[in-house]
Design an enzyme around this catalytic site. Structure first.
Site, PDB file in Angstrom:
ATOM      1  N   SER A   7       0.834  -1.203   0.000  1.00 44.87           N
ATOM      2  CA  SER A   7       0.000   0.000   0.000  1.00 44.87           C
ATOM      3  C   SER A   7       0.865   1.246   0.000  1.00 44.87           C
ATOM      4  O   SER A   7       1.647   1.470   0.926  1.00 44.87           O
ATOM      5  CB  SER A   7      -0.901  -0.013   1.239  1.00 44.87           C
ATOM      6  N   HIS A  32      -1.355  -1.279  -4.138  1.00 37.81           N
ATOM      7  CA  HIS A  32      -2.639  -0.818  -3.588  1.00 37.81           C
ATOM      8  C   HIS A  32      -2.574   0.691  -3.353  1.00 37.81           C
ATOM      9  O   HIS A  32      -1.629   1.194  -2.739  1.00 37.81           O
ATOM     10  CB  HIS A  32      -2.887  -1.558  -2.271  1.00 37.81           C
ATOM     11  N   ASP A  34      -4.687   3.978  -1.892  1.00 33.37           N
ATOM     12  CA  ASP A  34      -5.805   4.413  -1.050  1.00 33.37           C
ATOM     13  C   ASP A  34      -6.167   5.860  -1.340  1.00 33.37           C
ATOM     14  O   ASP A  34      -5.370   6.770  -1.117  1.00 33.37           O
ATOM     15  CB  ASP A  34      -5.410   4.310   0.430  1.00 33.37           C
ATOM     16  N   MET A  36      -8.641   8.751  -0.138  1.00 32.59           N
ATOM     17  CA  MET A  36      -9.501   9.114   1.011  1.00 32.59           C
ATOM     18  C   MET A  36      -9.933  10.562   0.879  1.00 32.59           C
ATOM     19  O   MET A  36      -9.134  11.418   0.490  1.00 32.59           O
ATOM     20  CB  MET A  36      -8.728   8.957   2.313  1.00 32.59           C
ATOM     21  N   HIS A  65      -8.349   1.780  -4.156  1.00 29.00           N
ATOM     22  CA  HIS A  65      -9.337   1.621  -3.076  1.00 29.00           C
ATOM     23  C   HIS A  65      -9.928   2.987  -2.762  1.00 29.00           C
ATOM     24  O   HIS A  65      -9.267   3.817  -2.138  1.00 29.00           O
ATOM     25  CB  HIS A  65      -8.608   1.012  -1.865  1.00 29.00           C
ATOM     26  N   MET A  67     -12.014   5.330  -0.737  1.00 26.94           N
ATOM     27  CA  MET A  67     -12.687   5.548   0.550  1.00 26.94           C
ATOM     28  C   MET A  67     -13.291   6.942   0.504  1.00 26.94           C
ATOM     29  O   MET A  67     -12.842   7.871   1.178  1.00 26.94           O
ATOM     30  CB  MET A  67     -11.680   5.397   1.701  1.00 26.94           C
ATOM     31  N   MET A 138     -12.221  -5.243   5.051  1.00 27.14           N
ATOM     32  CA  MET A 138     -11.323  -4.431   5.883  1.00 27.14           C
ATOM     33  C   MET A 138     -11.049  -5.160   7.190  1.00 27.14           C
ATOM     34  O   MET A 138     -11.978  -5.591   7.880  1.00 27.14           O
ATOM     35  CB  MET A 138     -11.950  -3.063   6.175  1.00 27.14           C
ATOM     36  N   GLY A 143      -9.001   4.276   7.011  1.00 26.91           N
ATOM     37  CA  GLY A 143      -8.608   5.660   7.261  1.00 26.91           C
ATOM     38  C   GLY A 143      -7.131   5.843   7.541  1.00 26.91           C
ATOM     39  O   GLY A 143      -6.556   6.858   7.159  1.00 26.91           O
ATOM     40  N   PHE A 144      -6.514   4.872   8.195  1.00 28.35           N
ATOM     41  CA  PHE A 144      -5.121   5.052   8.600  1.00 28.35           C
ATOM     42  C   PHE A 144      -4.342   3.744   8.473  1.00 28.35           C
ATOM     43  O   PHE A 144      -4.903   2.663   8.694  1.00 28.35           O
ATOM     44  CB  PHE A 144      -5.047   5.532  10.055  1.00 28.35           C
ATOM     45  N   GLY A 145      -3.052   3.865   8.177  1.00 29.31           N
ATOM     46  CA  GLY A 145      -2.168   2.715   8.192  1.00 29.31           C
ATOM     47  C   GLY A 145      -1.705   2.453   9.619  1.00 29.31           C
ATOM     48  O   GLY A 145      -1.928   3.272  10.521  1.00 29.31           O
ATOM     49  N   GLY A 146      -1.079   1.300   9.813  1.00 27.98           N
ATOM     50  CA  GLY A 146      -0.431   1.018  11.091  1.00 27.98           C
ATOM     51  C   GLY A 146      -1.337   0.617  12.240  1.00 27.98           C
ATOM     52  O   GLY A 146      -0.917   0.635  13.398  1.00 27.98           O
ATOM     53  N   ASP A 176      -7.319  -5.973   3.973  1.00 31.54           N
ATOM     54  CA  ASP A 176      -6.593  -4.703   4.070  1.00 31.54           C
ATOM     55  C   ASP A 176      -6.595  -4.233   5.516  1.00 31.54           C
ATOM     56  O   ASP A 176      -7.655  -3.954   6.082  1.00 31.54           O
ATOM     57  CB  ASP A 176      -7.308  -3.691   3.157  1.00 31.54           C
ATOM     58  N   GLY A 177      -5.396  -4.157   6.092  1.00 33.41           N
ATOM     59  CA  GLY A 177      -5.259  -3.623   7.445  1.00 33.41           C
ATOM     60  C   GLY A 177      -4.578  -4.593   8.389  1.00 33.41           C
ATOM     61  O   GLY A 177      -5.073  -5.696   8.622  1.00 33.41           O
ATOM     62  N   GLY A 178      -3.406  -4.195   8.885  1.00 33.94           N
ATOM     63  CA  GLY A 178      -2.725  -5.003   9.895  1.00 33.94           C
ATOM     64  C   GLY A 178      -2.111  -6.291   9.375  1.00 33.94           C
ATOM     65  O   GLY A 178      -1.828  -7.208  10.152  1.00 33.94           O
ATOM     66  N   SER A 199       2.282  -0.523   6.325  1.00 34.92           N
ATOM     67  CA  SER A 199       3.382  -0.186   7.242  1.00 34.92           C
ATOM     68  C   SER A 199       4.356  -1.343   7.433  1.00 34.92           C
ATOM     69  O   SER A 199       5.576  -1.129   7.464  1.00 34.92           O
ATOM     70  CB  SER A 199       2.826   0.292   8.578  1.00 34.92           C
TER      71      SER A 199
HETATM   72  C1  DX5 Z   1      -6.379   1.838   5.581  1.00 37.02           C
HETATM   73  C2  DX5 Z   1      -5.940   1.567   4.177  1.00 37.02           C
HETATM   74  C3  DX5 Z   1      -4.879   0.560   4.034  1.00 37.02           C
HETATM   75  C4  DX5 Z   1      -3.557   0.873   4.722  1.00 37.02           C
HETATM   76  C5  DX5 Z   1      -3.134  -0.405   5.370  1.00 37.02           C
HETATM   77  O1  DX5 Z   1      -7.588   2.515   5.581  1.00 37.02           O
HETATM   78  O2  DX5 Z   1      -7.045   1.140   3.403  1.00 37.02           O
HETATM   79  O3  DX5 Z   1      -4.646   0.192   2.688  1.00 37.02           O
HETATM   80  O4  DX5 Z   1      -2.544   1.312   3.863  1.00 37.02           O
HETATM   81  O5  DX5 Z   1      -2.055  -0.154   6.183  1.00 37.02           O
HETATM   82  P1  DX5 Z   1      -1.414  -1.222   7.186  1.00 37.02           P
HETATM   83  O6  DX5 Z   1      -0.927  -2.363   6.352  1.00 37.02           O
HETATM   84  O7  DX5 Z   1      -0.329  -0.432   7.831  1.00 37.02           O
HETATM   85  O8  DX5 Z   1      -2.493  -1.641   8.151  1.00 37.02           O
HETATM   86 ZN    ZN Z   2      -6.730   0.278   1.372  1.00 41.18          ZN
END
Ligand code: DX5
Ligand code: ZN
Length: 216
Positions: A7, A32, A34, A36, A65, A67, A138, A143-146, A176-178, A199
């Site tokens: 991502s 990927h 994102d 937003m 993606h 959002m 999801m 909304g946020f990475g990490g 997607d996520g974590g 991340s």
């Molecule tokens: C979050 C994004 C993700 C994000 C994932 O809303 O849609 O694509 O980049 O980040 P990680 O892999 O750090 O959870």
């Molecule tokens: Zn995403």
């Protein structure tokens, strides 16, 4: 077969071309992206000009993606900018408009996908099961990475795979996520085929090994 989709949200935006080349060199077949809007999610990321620049600097599969609220307003733009897969959230508009967005995406030669936020039940995907090429589950609040991986999304993943096997077996499941070296085996065991990783991918010192392990 599983695929990683690094991502770009966690990339170095001042050196995006370098990071995209590094992804390809590491063996990633997907990227990927994102988008937003600060309304559907409480964060603003990037828009058309950056998507265009990504398309111009890599030939790997671009998985966009969205959002954003009422994504039908923008699907034509992102298709024309070179998305290979374009994902809209089922929570972002009415069912009628989501179906129309999916049709529009397909008519423009792009693969349509839908996404479900963590609190959205799998049943919300039912009107779209035979109309999309991918469903994105999801595994964090968008909304946020990490953020931390939500293991309680696994029954949703399993349920969707079972329904898709009946009506649309070619349809891919994406998470997607974590996602990291520890959580990847869990999502793959529950039917995920495309694994977004932001991340953890960017923090990893050995990208080629990371790609290999996530896809193994
Ligand atoms: C979050 C994004 C993700 C994000 C994932 O809303 O849609 O694509 O980049 O980040 P990680 O892999 O750090 O959870
Ligand atoms: Zn995403």
């Amino acid at each position: 077969m599983a695929y990683i989709a690094p991502s770009v949200l966690s990339a170095d935006f001042a050196h995006l071309g370098r990071d995209l080349q590094e992804m390809k060199d590491a063996g990633a077949k997907w990227v990927h992206v994102d988008v937003m809007d600060g309304h559907f999610v409480p964060n603003i990321s990037l828009g058309g000009p950056v998507v265009k620049a990504i398309r111009a600097s890599t030939d790997i599969i671009m998985d966009v993606h969205l959002m954003i609220t009422e994504p039908i307003r923008y699907v034509e733009e992102f298709c024309k900018l070179g998305a290979d897969y374009l994902t809209v959230h089922v929570e972002a508009d009415t069912q009628e408009n989501t179906l129309a967005a999916i049709e529009k995406i397909r008519a423009l030669g792009v693969k349509p996908a839908i996404s479900l936020k963590p609190k959205t039940p799998p049943e919300a995907a039912k009107p779209y099961l035979d109309k999309v090429d991918m469903i994105l589950v999801m595994t964090v609040e968008p909304g946020f990475g990490g953020q931390s991986f939500m293991a309680d999304m696994m029954p949703k993943l399993k349920q969707l795979r079972a329904w898709l096997d009946q009506v649309n077996p070619e349809c891919k499941l994406e998470v997607d996520g974590g996602i990291d070296r520890n959580t990847a085996p869990i999502v793959k065991a529950n039917g995920a085929e495309v694994l977004v990783s932001g991340s953890s991918y960017f923090k990893d010192p050995d990208k080629a090994d990371y790609v290999r392990v996530i896809e193994a």
